[in-house]
Design a protein around this motif. Structure first.
Motif, PDB file in Angstrom:
ATOM      1  N   GLU A   3      -3.323   3.494  13.841  1.00  0.00           N
ATOM      2  CA  GLU A   3      -4.172   3.644  12.653  1.00  0.00           C
ATOM      3  C   GLU A   3      -3.332   3.776  11.387  1.00  0.00           C
ATOM      4  OE1 GLU A   3      -7.502   3.263  12.344  1.00  0.00           O
ATOM      5  OE2 GLU A   3      -7.394   2.655  14.441  1.00  0.00           O
ATOM      6  N   VAL A   4      -2.203   4.452  11.491  1.00  0.00           N
ATOM      7  CA  VAL A   4      -1.295   4.574  10.352  1.00  0.00           C
ATOM      8  C   VAL A   4      -0.779   3.182   9.980  1.00  0.00           C
ATOM      9  CG1 VAL A   4       0.938   5.482   9.597  1.00  0.00           C
ATOM     10  CG2 VAL A   4      -0.651   6.955  10.854  1.00  0.00           C
ATOM     11  N   TRP A   5      -0.400   2.408  10.981  1.00  0.00           N
ATOM     12  CA  TRP A   5       0.087   1.050  10.742  1.00  0.00           C
ATOM     13  C   TRP A   5      -1.006   0.208  10.082  1.00  0.00           C
ATOM     14  CZ3 TRP A   5      -0.791  -4.024  11.723  1.00  0.00           C
ATOM     15  CH2 TRP A   5       0.279  -4.906  11.534  1.00  0.00           C
ATOM     16  N   GLN A   6      -2.239   0.337  10.575  1.00  0.00           N
ATOM     17  CA  GLN A   6      -3.370  -0.404   9.992  1.00  0.00           C
ATOM     18  C   GLN A   6      -3.567  -0.024   8.523  1.00  0.00           C
ATOM     19  OE1 GLN A   6      -5.540  -2.778  11.138  1.00  0.00           O
ATOM     20  NE2 GLN A   6      -6.199  -2.326  13.208  1.00  0.00           N
ATOM     21  N   ALA A   7      -3.468   1.259   8.209  1.00  0.00           N
ATOM     22  CA  ALA A   7      -3.644   1.707   6.821  1.00  0.00           C
ATOM     23  C   ALA A   7      -2.546   1.147   5.921  1.00  0.00           C
ATOM     24  CB  ALA A   7      -3.653   3.239   6.764  1.00  0.00           C
ATOM     25  N   GLN A   8      -1.319   1.143   6.410  1.00  0.00           N
ATOM     26  CA  GLN A   8      -0.216   0.595   5.614  1.00  0.00           C
ATOM     27  C   GLN A   8      -0.382  -0.916   5.437  1.00  0.00           C
ATOM     28  OE1 GLN A   8       1.824   2.006   3.764  1.00  0.00           O
ATOM     29  NE2 GLN A   8       2.453   3.958   4.573  1.00  0.00           N
ATOM     30  N   ALA A   9      -0.830  -1.603   6.481  1.00  0.00           N
ATOM     31  CA  ALA A   9      -1.066  -3.047   6.367  1.00  0.00           C
ATOM     32  C   ALA A   9      -2.179  -3.326   5.357  1.00  0.00           C
ATOM     33  CB  ALA A   9      -1.412  -3.638   7.735  1.00  0.00           C
ATOM     34  N   ARG A  39       7.210  -1.583   3.910  1.00  0.00           N
ATOM     35  CA  ARG A  39       8.213  -0.691   4.491  1.00  0.00           C
ATOM     36  C   ARG A  39       7.540   0.302   5.433  1.00  0.00           C
ATOM     37  NH1 ARG A  39      11.231   3.760   1.067  1.00  0.00           N
ATOM     38  NH2 ARG A  39       9.411   4.844   1.795  1.00  0.00           N
ATOM     39  N   GLY A  40       6.354   0.781   5.025  1.00  0.00           N
ATOM     40  CA  GLY A  40       5.600   1.700   5.881  1.00  0.00           C
ATOM     41  C   GLY A  40       5.237   1.068   7.208  1.00  0.00           C
ATOM     42  N   CYS A  41       4.885  -0.198   7.186  1.00  0.00           N
ATOM     43  CA  CYS A  41       4.604  -0.914   8.440  1.00  0.00           C
ATOM     44  C   CYS A  41       5.891  -1.110   9.238  1.00  0.00           C
ATOM     45  CB  CYS A  41       3.981  -2.282   8.160  1.00  0.00           C
ATOM     46  SG  CYS A  41       2.280  -2.230   7.605  1.00  0.00           S
ATOM     47  N   GLY A  42       6.979  -1.381   8.528  1.00  0.00           N
ATOM     48  CA  GLY A  42       8.240  -1.689   9.178  1.00  0.00           C
ATOM     49  C   GLY A  42       8.859  -0.529   9.923  1.00  0.00           C
ATOM     50  N   ALA A 102       7.520   7.288   7.749  1.00  0.00           N
ATOM     51  CA  ALA A 102       6.179   6.792   7.431  1.00  0.00           C
ATOM     52  C   ALA A 102       5.490   7.706   6.417  1.00  0.00           C
ATOM     53  CB  ALA A 102       5.346   6.664   8.712  1.00  0.00           C
ATOM     54  N   ILE A 103       5.740   9.014   6.485  1.00  0.00           N
ATOM     55  CA  ILE A 103       5.205   9.953   5.489  1.00  0.00           C
ATOM     56  C   ILE A 103       5.743   9.589   4.112  1.00  0.00           C
ATOM     57  CG2 ILE A 103       5.315  12.346   4.653  1.00  0.00           C
ATOM     58  CD1 ILE A 103       5.291  13.196   7.649  1.00  0.00           C
TER      59      ILE A 103
END
Length: 141
Positions: A3-9, A39-42, A102-103
C-alpha cells in the motif's frame, strides 16, 4: 508495504500529470514530486500486482489540482504514520531501514505537495486581486 508503494506510485503519477498539464506555477514542484515519489517507490520492493491493480495507472485526469493535492497530502501523511509503526515493529534491520528511507521520501513528497498548495493559493489570490481591479471604476470623472 504494498500500500505504501501504491501511494508513492500515485504521488509519482500525480506529479507527472501536473508537470505536463497543470498550472504553470506548479510544474517545477510537480517534477520534484515525481522524482521524490519515484525514489519512494525505489526504496521499496515492488509488489506483485496485476496491471489492472496498479492504482496510479487508473488516473485519467485531474479536474481540481487543489483538491487532488489536499487528498494526496493527507494520504502521504497517513503513509508516513503507517511506516513509523512498521519500522518500530520490524523484525529485521533491512526492513527497518527500508521503512526509514520510505518515511523520508513520503515526508519530502508531502513537503512538495504543501509547497504546490501554497503556490496555488498565491495564484488564486493574484487572480482575485486582478479580477477586483478590472471591475473597479476606471477613474472616470
Amino acid at each position: 508495504m504494498a500500500e505504501v508503494w501504491q501511494a508513492q506510485a500515485l504521488a509519482q503519477a500525480i506529479g507527472s500529470r501536473l508537470a505536463v498539464s497543470g498550472p504553470p506555477e506548479l510544474r517545477g514542484e510537480a517534477l520534484g514530486l515525481t522524482e521524490l515519489a519515484g525514489r519512494g517507490c525505489g526504496v521499496l520492493d515492488p509488489p506483485e500486482l496485476d496491471p489492472g491493480d496498479l492504482r496510479a495507472a487508473q488516473l485519467t485526469e485531474l479536474d481540481d489540482a487543489r483538491e487532488t493535492l489536499l487528498c494526496l497530502g493527507g494520504l502521504l501523511g497517513e503513509v508516513g504514520i503507517a511506516l513509523v509503526g512498521m519500522a518500530s515493529a520490524a523484525a529485521d534491520e533491512t526492513t527497518y531501514w527500508q521503512c526509514m528511507e520510505a518515511i523520508d521520501a513520503a515526508d519530502e513528497s508531502r513537503d512538495r505537495v504543501r509547497e504546490m498548495l501554497r503556490k496555488l493559493a498565491a495564484r488564486e489570490e493574484v487572480l482575485r486581486e486582478s479580477g477586483n481591479e478590472s471591475s473597479s471604476p476606471s477613474g472616470a470623472l
